[in-house]
Design an enzyme around this catalytic site. Structure first.
Site: not given
Length: 208
Positions: A23-24, A27
């Site tokens: 997820h990160e 990003h």
């Protein structure tokens, strides 16, 4: 909502790490691609779990199956297009989680067809990867700062409303904990979870 089954908690650790890291990292990767090198300079453009894990968020993900990671800091002023950059970066994290969940679900189907599940351990680990990544995606799309959903919403709201929404961030943790302790959270998220599973099932239907 809360699950204190030790077997599930242990089997869920790979899913937890994968959900948070992907997820990160997504990003950071998309922000870098859109012109902002802030995540790279802060050491977030990496798959090292230690760069992304938030201890409280990880604990909540383990026991409640909804949690958060350490937010990737970005500077929207560096984006070639502010709105496009914000939208792409905000969507990148949940999208990465849904892709991982779908891949894990495909692996379950393939392993099951090939009769490669010699026990329940691998099947349980893959199930936890699917569940944690779906839940992590849904949770982060809630329109509550600093979650991704609020960043997406802010791209379409007038500036005055953006300031009001951003002012909620100081209360976000309390609001999230309160929601998790009440049935309201389940009423919102469980139907969305089922919707994602339905879409995945339709995509896999030709292979079942």
């Amino acid at each position: 909502m809360f699950d204190f089954n030790i077997l599930h908690i242990v089997a869920g650790i790979p899913g937890l790490l994968i959900a948070m890291v992907m997820h990160e990292y997504a990003h950071a990767l998309v922000a870098d691609y859109m012109g902002d090198d802030t995540p790279r300079l802060m050491g977030r453009l990496t798959l090292n779990p230690m760069a992304h894990i938030d201890p409280i968020g990880a604990l909540m993900l383990l026991v409640a199956r909804f949690g958060w990671a350490k937010p990737v800091m970005i500077n929207p002023n560096n984006f070639r297009s502010w709105r496009k950059g914000e939208l792409c970066v905000a969507f990148a994290g949940p999208a990465a989680n849904l892709i991982v969940a779908f891949v894990a679900l495909v692996a379950q189907v393939v392993f099951s067809r090939l009769d490669l599940f010699t026990g329940t351990a691998l099947q349980l680990v893959l199930s936890m990867i699917v569940i944690y990544n779906i839940n992590f995606a849904i949770f982060n799309l809630l329109p509550l700062p600093p979650l991704d959903g609020s960043r997406i919403l802010m791209c379409f709201l007038p500036s005055e409303w953006n300031y009001r929404l951003a002012s909620l961030e100081r209360y976000s943790f309390i609001i999230l904990i309160a929601l998790m302790m009440t049935p309201v959270f389940s009423y919102i998220l469980i139907p969305l979870q089922r919707l994602v599973f339905s879409v995945f099932s339709l995509a896999l239907l030709p292979f079942l």
